[in-house]
Design a protein around this motif. Sequence first.
Motif, PDB file in Angstrom:
ATOM      1  N   MET A   1      48.392  39.302  48.738  1.00  0.00           N
ATOM      2  CA  MET A   1      47.263  40.233  48.581  1.00  0.00           C
ATOM      3  C   MET A   1      47.396  41.368  49.587  1.00  0.00           C
ATOM      4  N   THR A   2      47.939  42.458  49.179  1.00  0.00           N
ATOM      5  CA  THR A   2      48.075  43.582  50.103  1.00  0.00           C
ATOM      6  C   THR A   2      47.376  44.829  49.581  1.00  0.00           C
ATOM      7  N   GLU A   3      47.473  45.095  48.283  1.00  0.00           N
ATOM      8  CA  GLU A   3      46.881  46.315  47.733  1.00  0.00           C
ATOM      9  C   GLU A   3      45.367  46.176  47.568  1.00  0.00           C
ATOM     10  N   PRO A   4      44.617  47.139  48.082  1.00  0.00           N
ATOM     11  CA  PRO A   4      43.172  47.075  47.891  1.00  0.00           C
ATOM     12  C   PRO A   4      42.747  47.447  46.470  1.00  0.00           C
ATOM     13  N   LYS A   5      43.176  46.737  45.503  1.00  0.00           N
ATOM     14  CA  LYS A   5      42.787  46.926  44.104  1.00  0.00           C
ATOM     15  C   LYS A   5      42.496  45.534  43.554  1.00  0.00           C
ATOM     16  N   LEU A   6      42.004  45.504  42.345  1.00  0.00           N
ATOM     17  CA  LEU A   6      41.769  44.191  41.780  1.00  0.00           C
ATOM     18  C   LEU A   6      43.102  43.659  41.265  1.00  0.00           C
ATOM     19  N   SER A   7      43.900  43.190  42.209  1.00  0.00           N
ATOM     20  CA  SER A   7      45.237  42.732  41.871  1.00  0.00           C
ATOM     21  C   SER A   7      45.149  41.405  41.129  1.00  0.00           C
ATOM     22  N   GLU A   8      46.287  40.962  40.669  1.00  0.00           N
ATOM     23  CA  GLU A   8      46.353  39.681  39.954  1.00  0.00           C
ATOM     24  C   GLU A   8      45.776  38.547  40.810  1.00  0.00           C
ATOM     25  N   ASP A   9      46.039  38.632  42.134  1.00  0.00           N
ATOM     26  CA  ASP A   9      45.559  37.581  43.032  1.00  0.00           C
ATOM     27  C   ASP A   9      44.042  37.483  42.998  1.00  0.00           C
ATOM     28  N   ILE A  10      43.380  38.683  43.042  1.00  0.00           N
ATOM     29  CA  ILE A  10      41.917  38.654  43.057  1.00  0.00           C
ATOM     30  C   ILE A  10      41.401  38.158  41.717  1.00  0.00           C
ATOM     31  N   LYS A  11      42.087  38.556  40.647  1.00  0.00           N
ATOM     32  CA  LYS A  11      41.668  38.065  39.329  1.00  0.00           C
ATOM     33  C   LYS A  11      41.654  36.541  39.313  1.00  0.00           C
ATOM     34  N   LYS A  12      42.673  35.963  39.962  1.00  0.00           N
ATOM     35  CA  LYS A  12      42.718  34.491  40.025  1.00  0.00           C
ATOM     36  C   LYS A  12      41.496  33.953  40.768  1.00  0.00           C
ATOM     37  N   VAL A  13      41.178  34.633  41.891  1.00  0.00           N
ATOM     38  CA  VAL A  13      40.014  34.222  42.683  1.00  0.00           C
ATOM     39  C   VAL A  13      38.754  34.302  41.829  1.00  0.00           C
ATOM     40  N   VAL A  14      38.634  35.430  41.113  1.00  0.00           N
ATOM     41  CA  VAL A  14      37.439  35.633  40.291  1.00  0.00           C
ATOM     42  C   VAL A  14      37.335  34.539  39.237  1.00  0.00           C
ATOM     43  N   GLU A  15      38.441  34.256  38.587  1.00  0.00           N
ATOM     44  CA  GLU A  15      38.417  33.235  37.527  1.00  0.00           C
ATOM     45  C   GLU A  15      38.029  31.863  38.088  1.00  0.00           C
ATOM     46  N   LYS A  16      38.486  31.623  39.335  1.00  0.00           N
ATOM     47  CA  LYS A  16      38.172  30.343  39.971  1.00  0.00           C
ATOM     48  C   LYS A  16      36.662  30.164  40.126  1.00  0.00           C
ATOM     49  N   TRP A  17      35.975  31.274  40.445  1.00  0.00           N
ATOM     50  CA  TRP A  17      34.547  31.183  40.765  1.00  0.00           C
ATOM     51  C   TRP A  17      33.640  31.576  39.612  1.00  0.00           C
ATOM     52  N   ARG A  18      34.198  32.178  38.604  1.00  0.00           N
ATOM     53  CA  ARG A  18      33.378  32.671  37.499  1.00  0.00           C
ATOM     54  C   ARG A  18      32.506  31.541  36.944  1.00  0.00           C
ATOM     55  N   ASN A  19      31.290  31.902  36.574  1.00  0.00           N
ATOM     56  CA  ASN A  19      30.337  30.937  36.001  1.00  0.00           C
ATOM     57  C   ASN A  19      29.882  29.849  36.966  1.00  0.00           C
ATOM     58  N   LYS A  20      30.193  30.017  38.248  1.00  0.00           N
ATOM     59  CA  LYS A  20      29.652  29.053  39.205  1.00  0.00           C
ATOM     60  C   LYS A  20      28.552  29.739  39.983  1.00  0.00           C
ATOM     61  N   LYS A  21      27.578  28.968  40.387  1.00  0.00           N
ATOM     62  CA  LYS A  21      26.453  29.541  41.124  1.00  0.00           C
ATOM     63  C   LYS A  21      26.927  30.079  42.465  1.00  0.00           C
ATOM     64  N   GLY A  22      26.405  31.247  42.854  1.00  0.00           N
ATOM     65  CA  GLY A  22      26.784  31.823  44.144  1.00  0.00           C
ATOM     66  C   GLY A  22      28.197  32.338  44.170  1.00  0.00           C
ATOM     67  N   SER A  23      28.755  32.597  43.000  1.00  0.00           N
ATOM     68  CA  SER A  23      30.167  32.961  42.945  1.00  0.00           C
ATOM     69  C   SER A  23      30.461  34.289  43.633  1.00  0.00           C
ATOM     70  N   LEU A  24      29.518  35.240  43.567  1.00  0.00           N
ATOM     71  CA  LEU A  24      29.807  36.557  44.137  1.00  0.00           C
ATOM     72  C   LEU A  24      30.118  36.450  45.631  1.00  0.00           C
ATOM     73  N   VAL A  25      29.302  35.694  46.357  1.00  0.00           N
ATOM     74  CA  VAL A  25      29.525  35.551  47.791  1.00  0.00           C
ATOM     75  C   VAL A  25      30.889  34.905  48.054  1.00  0.00           C
ATOM     76  N   MET A  26      31.239  33.907  47.268  1.00  0.00           N
ATOM     77  CA  MET A  26      32.515  33.224  47.489  1.00  0.00           C
ATOM     78  C   MET A  26      33.697  34.147  47.224  1.00  0.00           C
ATOM     79  N   ILE A  27      33.570  34.945  46.170  1.00  0.00           N
ATOM     80  CA  ILE A  27      34.643  35.895  45.852  1.00  0.00           C
ATOM     81  C   ILE A  27      34.780  36.917  46.986  1.00  0.00           C
ATOM     82  N   LEU A  28      33.630  37.416  47.445  1.00  0.00           N
ATOM     83  CA  LEU A  28      33.665  38.400  48.532  1.00  0.00           C
ATOM     84  C   LEU A  28      34.286  37.797  49.789  1.00  0.00           C
TER      85      LEU A  28
END
Lengths: 157, 583
Positions: free
Chosen positions: A1-28
Motif C-alpha cells: 500500500m503506497t499510492e494514496p488511491k483506492l488501490s487493490e489493497d484498499i478494495k480488499k480491506v473494504v470488502e473485508k469490512w463491507r456489510n459489517k457494523k462499524g465498518s467505516l471506522v475499521m476501514i479508516l
Amino acid sequence: MTEPKLSEDIKKVVEKWRNKKGSLVMILHEIQNAYGYVPRETSLELSKYLDVPLAQIYEVITFYNYFKLEKPGTHRIAVCMGTACYLKGAPVILQELKELLDVEEGHNTKDGLFALDVVRCLGCCGLAPVMMIDSKVYGKVKKEEIMNILSEYGKEE
Amino acid sequence: MKKIVKAKINGILIRAEEGTTILDAAKKVQVKIPTLCKHPDLKPSASCGLCIVKVKGSNKMLRACCTPLDEGMDIITHDPEIVDIRRTVLELILSNHPNDCLKCDRNNDCELQKLVADFGIRQSPFTQVLRDLPIDNSTKAVELEPQKCILCGRCVDVCQNRQDVWALSFLERGMQTRISPAGDILLNESPCVKCGQCSAHCPTGAIVEQDDIGKVWEALLDPDKYCVVQIAPAVRASIGEAFGLTGKNMTKQLYALLRRLGFKAVFDTNFAADVTIMEEASEFEERLIKGTKSLPLITSCCPAWVDFMEKFHSDMIEHFSSCKSPHEILGVLSKTYYTQKNGLDPSKITMVSIMPCTAKKYEITRSNEMSASGFQDIDIVLSTRELARMIKQAGIDFLSLPDEEADSMLGEYAGAGVIFGATGGVMEAALRTAYYFVTGTDLGKVEFESVRGLKGIKETEIEVAGKKIRIAIAHGLGNVEIVLDKVREAKKNNQEPPYHFIEVMACPGGCVGGGGQPYMVTDELRLKRAKVLYQDDTDKQIRCSHQNPYIKRLYTEFLEKPLGPKPEKLLHTKYTPRPIYKR
C-alpha cells in the motif's frame, strides 16, 4: 500500500469490512495504519465505493484524534504534557518548538521534516520534561538545547 | 386509536396522546417552554438544553423537546432553579458567540437574541472565547458564518437527512466542533446545491441568504438604468408573514409596492410560467406521441434540483426538460421582446427577480444560456426575506397599500402559472395544457387533486386520449432517489418506464417552502401558503396556460411556435455533469 488511491489493497480491506457494523471506522483504521494518514483522494474514492457521503467520512475522521488528514512529517516530535512534564516546564518546550519550527501542534512543518504532536505521558516522569523524536527519548530537556536536538535531524533523506 | 396518557404539568391535570412530547403537552396548559435548537419542522436534537424540566421522583432534569409524556408524570416546567439553569445555558452560548447583533443579518429576527432578551441577560459571567473561523460566501446564494453557529444541528439535519445533499457536516468535537463541508473546503467546492434550507432553518445569523439589497438600491438610484422586476408565485403567499399576516395573497399590494420602490415596470413570473408550460407541454407531447426522446420527461424549473441532478444524477440529463425556469424566461423576454416592443435599450434594463429561493441567485450565472438576450438575463435576485427588509427600509406601510395591476403583458397570467409555487403545481399546469396538445380538446375539470398535498412522493395515473399517463412528483431532494431508481431499474431491465412525467422541487412543499422564504416554516404553514396559490388559480377566469390570450399573442408576435428556433435559442438550456466535490 503506497499510492494514496483506492488501490487493490484498499478494495480488499473494504470488502473485508463491507456489510459489517462499524465498518467505516475499521476501514479508516487500516488506511491510517498503512499511510500514516487518510488522504483526501482515498476518502473521495471510499465515498463512491461504499456509497457513504464524504461528509460522513470526515465527521468520523475529524472526531477521532487518531486519524490524520495530513501526511505525517518525516520525524514525529512528541512533547509530553503529562502532569510531571507540565509542571517541569513542558509548555515552554512546546512553545519553543512551535516558534523554531513555525508550526502548530498536530501539524507538519512546511518542509515536511517534522510533525509536532502533544502526548499525555511517555512513562518516564523522572526525566521530566520529556520529548520524543521518532523513537528516541530526550529527558530533562532545556529550552536552549532544542535547537541542537533538532539539528540532529537534518535533511539526510 | 392512540392510547391516552394522563399526567400533571405545573399541577394541572392533562391528557395527551401517547408519544406527545412534554414540550407539546405543555402548550395545552398554556405553558411555553423555551427552546432554541428545536425547530417545529425538524426532529429534536436535544443539543441546547434550554427546555429542561423537572419530573417529580427523578433527580435529573429532562429535556422537554424529546421526552414523551408518560402516565402519571408530575412535571414542573418553571421554577427559580430551572430559570436559573436556562439563563446559564444562554450565558454559556453567548460566551462563544460574537456580540455583533446590531450589524447582524438576523438582528431583530434571531431566535437566540430573542431568548437573551426574554431572560433579561445583562452580564457576561464567562470570559468570551470566539473561534477564529472564516466566513464563506463562495456560493453567491448563502453565506456561512460559523462563528455565529450555536451547533444546534438544524442545518446539518436538513442538509443531510431532508435534502440528502450532505454538503454540511459537523467536523471535530468538543470545543472544536464546527459546521463545515467535509475537509474545510468552501461551500462552492462542496456538493451544496444552494437550496438554502439551511438558512431557512438556522436560528441565528450563522447561515443567511447572500444579501443583494444594496445592489437593487444602487440600480434604482442610477438614472441610466431602467429597472424592471418580477415576482415569483410563492412570494405573494408568504411575504405577508413578515408583517404579521399569514395565508393572505399579497399579489396586488406587491405590484403597488414595487412601483413605489421605483421600478419602471412590474412583471409577474406567473406569465413566464405559462410560457414554460407551452414549451414543456410541447416537449412532453413530442416525447409521448412522436417518441423523439425517451420518457420520462423530468421538470427543470428548480435550480437547486438542476444542480443536484447535474452533480448526483447526471445519467438523467436526457430526461430533463431543456426548458429554462420561468424567471429566466421572463428575464430574456424582458430584454428582447419587451424592449423591442417599447423601443428600449436592453443594455439599460436591470431585471430584478423576487424569489422564494436562494438557488435562483446561483442560477442567473450558471451557464451561458442564462445570457440568451445578449446580456445577463436576470441581473439581481432577492429572496422573500430580503424584500421584506427592503420594504421596511423604504418606510412603506405595505399592508395598507392599494391594489394595483402588473404591467401588461409580461404580467398577465393564467391560473396554471400561479400554482407553480406549490409541489405538484408544475405537473398540474403542464397536464392541463398537454391534455389539450395531445387531444385537441380542453379538460372539463382542470383540477388534479391527486398531485396536490405534502406527501413526499406522489404517484398517480391520468388518462389522456385513452392512454394512461403515469406521473410522479417528489419534493424535498431526499425523496428523489427512490423515484429515479425506479426509472433506472426499468431501463436496466428494458422495461417500459415506470413514469411518463416526473416533477421535482428541491424544497419540501415546493417553492412555498423555499429556502428564501420567511422563517419558522412548518407543514401547516406550507399548506397555508399553497392554499393561497390554489385559491388564486380558482379565482382566475383563465386556468390553462395555452388559453392565456397574452401567451397566444407572444407566440404570434415574437416566439412563433413552441420548440421553434426562437424559443430554442431564448427559452431552452443545456445540462452538464458536474463533480460532487471540486476538490
